[in-house]
Design a protein around this motif. Structure first.
Motif, mmCIF file in Angstrom:
data_model
loop_
_atom_site.group_PDB
_atom_site.id
_atom_site.type_symbol
_atom_site.label_atom_id
_atom_site.label_comp_id
_atom_site.label_asym_id
_atom_site.label_seq_id
_atom_site.Cartn_x
_atom_site.Cartn_y
_atom_site.Cartn_z
ATOM 1 N N GLN A 126 5.313 2.515 14.822
ATOM 2 C CA GLN A 126 5.383 2.823 16.091
ATOM 3 C C GLN A 126 6.046 4.148 16.328
ATOM 4 N N ASP A 127 7.224 4.373 15.495
ATOM 5 C CA ASP A 127 8.120 5.498 15.561
ATOM 6 C C ASP A 127 7.329 6.658 14.688
ATOM 7 N N GLY A 128 6.195 6.416 14.287
ATOM 8 C CA GLY A 128 5.470 7.751 13.501
ATOM 9 C C GLY A 128 6.031 7.554 12.196
ATOM 10 N N GLN A 129 6.793 6.767 11.493
ATOM 11 C CA GLN A 129 7.229 6.859 10.189
ATOM 12 C C GLN A 129 6.090 5.878 9.314
ATOM 13 N N TYR A 130 6.291 5.973 8.072
ATOM 14 C CA TYR A 130 5.480 5.123 7.137
ATOM 15 C C TYR A 130 6.033 3.650 7.075
ATOM 16 N N ASN A 131 5.095 2.674 7.226
ATOM 17 C CA ASN A 131 5.297 1.250 7.074
ATOM 18 C C ASN A 131 5.460 1.203 5.478
ATOM 19 N N ALA A 132 6.438 1.203 4.975
ATOM 20 C CA ALA A 132 6.679 1.398 3.343
ATOM 21 C C ALA A 132 5.868 0.203 2.693
ATOM 22 N N ASN A 133 5.711 -0.932 3.011
ATOM 23 C CA ASN A 133 5.253 -1.858 2.367
ATOM 24 C C ASN A 133 3.740 -1.658 2.249
ATOM 25 N N ILE A 134 3.071 -1.245 3.563
ATOM 26 C CA ILE A 134 1.730 -1.032 3.556
ATOM 27 C C ILE A 134 1.438 0.129 2.635
ATOM 28 N N MET A 135 2.252 1.192 2.778
ATOM 29 C CA MET A 135 1.997 2.650 1.916
ATOM 30 C C MET A 135 2.067 2.196 0.390
ATOM 31 N N ASN A 136 2.977 1.229 0.051
ATOM 32 C CA ASN A 136 2.978 0.978 -1.489
ATOM 33 C C ASN A 136 1.656 0.433 -1.861
ATOM 34 N N VAL A 137 1.213 -0.590 -1.107
ATOM 35 C CA VAL A 137 -0.004 -1.349 -1.248
ATOM 36 C C VAL A 137 -1.178 -0.084 -1.663
ATOM 37 N N LEU A 138 -1.360 0.656 -0.544
ATOM 38 C CA LEU A 138 -2.387 1.761 -0.720
ATOM 39 C C LEU A 138 -2.086 2.765 -1.609
ATOM 40 N N LEU A 139 -1.003 3.043 -2.260
ATOM 41 C CA LEU A 139 -0.714 3.963 -3.442
ATOM 42 C C LEU A 139 -1.063 3.041 -4.622
ATOM 43 N N ARG A 140 -0.837 1.840 -4.667
ATOM 44 C CA ARG A 140 -1.228 0.959 -5.909
ATOM 45 C C ARG A 140 -2.880 1.066 -5.978
ATOM 46 N N LEU A 141 -3.390 1.073 -4.728
ATOM 47 C CA LEU A 141 -4.851 0.968 -4.611
ATOM 48 C C LEU A 141 -5.429 2.261 -5.265
ATOM 49 N N LEU A 142 -5.028 3.205 -4.651
ATOM 50 C CA LEU A 142 -5.696 4.569 -4.962
ATOM 51 C C LEU A 142 -5.350 4.957 -6.385
ATOM 52 N N LYS A 143 -4.218 4.585 -6.965
ATOM 53 C CA LYS A 143 -3.928 4.899 -8.478
ATOM 54 C C LYS A 143 -4.539 3.689 -9.208
ATOM 55 N N GLY A 144 -5.063 2.759 -8.888
ATOM 56 C CA GLY A 144 -5.541 1.604 -9.691
ATOM 57 C C GLY A 144 -6.825 2.026 -10.367
#
Length: 332
Positions: A126-144
């Motif tokens: 809500q504050d416009g910052q990354y949700n770190a947990n979701i970001m990490n999942v997506l990073l692993r997905l895209l790099k996988g």
């Protein structure tokens, strides 16, 4: 003189008979033409009526099938606190057969738990910052092994998606706000609000058709993401590609073992850490902060076939407790 009068009379009589015959033929042709047109019009009307009837019956069956699917989800909530692919609602063949026998028509019903996918809007808090947990999942997905992006490209892509969603106009690292799109001569800028339809991602910097739609060998983002529902992911129904991205030390062999385990009758799937019971995974740690074992968002696809038509219904249902609400409904 008498002969001339006789010839004249005879000729006039022949002319009159010829004219009468010609008029008779014209009248017959006209009558035949009218009759043929009446028959054609009648045939078209009957044909159109049959098509209209088939379409009306198909629509009735589509709505009835949706009601049937909704009732299955309500009944499931009354008897289960979890959702798995072993539940009755997940058995496409059985529920399609049961409804088709009742309706007397060939109807296919497919219910899927969309909660097994990742909510792309949960990438940004809500504050416009990354949700770190979701970001990490997506990073692993895209790099996988399916998207195979470099760490830099994966991060840049997420920065662009974040900028599309967040409310400010400040680019995130190498992301893209409205200025980027305007410099390209495009007629749109960053949306700066939640994504409503996954297809919006195709307008975001870095999202190619291959990344969105997938290839013949790999799925695309459209198969793994959603835009509604909770931040959590139902580990009992999530596709293997998402499960692989839930932890740093996951392997595809481990994912395959989990997929087999959750289909076996008798295996307990009520706890978020049930995966530790899978042989060889006792030491694996997944991000349980974004894991659930309960479905909240379900997609219902109904296909009705008749001799002349095929119609589809696609609905998105939200289930809170024992209450089910239709969020989207489309009949094709």
């Amino acid at each position: 003189m008498k002969l001339l009068l006789l010839q004249s009379w005879w000729g006039n009589d022949m002319n009159n008979k010829g004219i009468a015959l010609l008029m008779s033929l014209v009248l017959i042709v006209l009558v035949v033409f009218i009759v043929i047109n009446i028959l054609n019009t009648t045939w078209v009307d009957v044909s159109e009526s049959a098509i209209f009837r088939d379409r009306a019956l198909a629509k009735i069956n589509l709505i009835s099938a949706l009601n049937y699917a909704t009732a299955l989800l309500v009944k499931d909530a009354q008897t289960n606190n979890i959702d798995t692919l072993r539940d009755n609602w997940a058995d496409k063949e059985e529920i399609s057969k049961a409804f088709s026998e009742w309706a007397g028509e060939d109807v296919e019903i497919f219910i899927s738990d969309e909660t097994g996918k990742l909510n792309i809007n949960s990438l940004v808090k809500q504050d416009g910052q990354y949700n770190a947990n979701i970001m990490n999942v997506l990073l692993r997905l895209l790099k996988g092994p399916f998207f195979k992006l470099s760490a830099e490209d994966a991060q840049n892509l997420l920065d662009s998606i974040k900028d599309w969603i967040d409310k400010d106009d400040e680019p995130t690292r190498f992301g893209a706000e409205s200025g980027y799109y305007k410099d390209l001569g495009l007629k749109y800028g960053a949306k700066n609000s939640a994504i409503d339809f996954l297809e919006e991602l195709l307008t975001v910097k870095g999202v190619t058709p291959e990344i969105f739609y997938g290839t013949g060998e790999s799925p695309g983002l459209k198969d793994l993401l959603r835009t509604r529902g909770p931040t959590t992911i139902n580990i009992n129904t999530a596709p293997g590609e998402i499960i692989l991205a839930l932890g740093d030390n996951m392997t595809w062999d481990a994912v395959a073992a989990m997929l087999d385990y959750r289909l076996e009758q008798g295996n307990e799937l009520g706890k978020k850490d049930w995966y530790k019971s899978v042989p060889g995974m006792a030491g694996v740690a997944l991000d349980e902060s974004i894991i659930t074992t309960k479905g909240e968002l379900f997609k219902v696809v109904v296909v009705q076939r008749t001799s002349a038509t095929r119609r589809n219904l696609i609905a998105l249902l939200e289930r809170k407790g024992k209450d089910v609400k239709i969020l989207d409904l489309k009949v094709e």
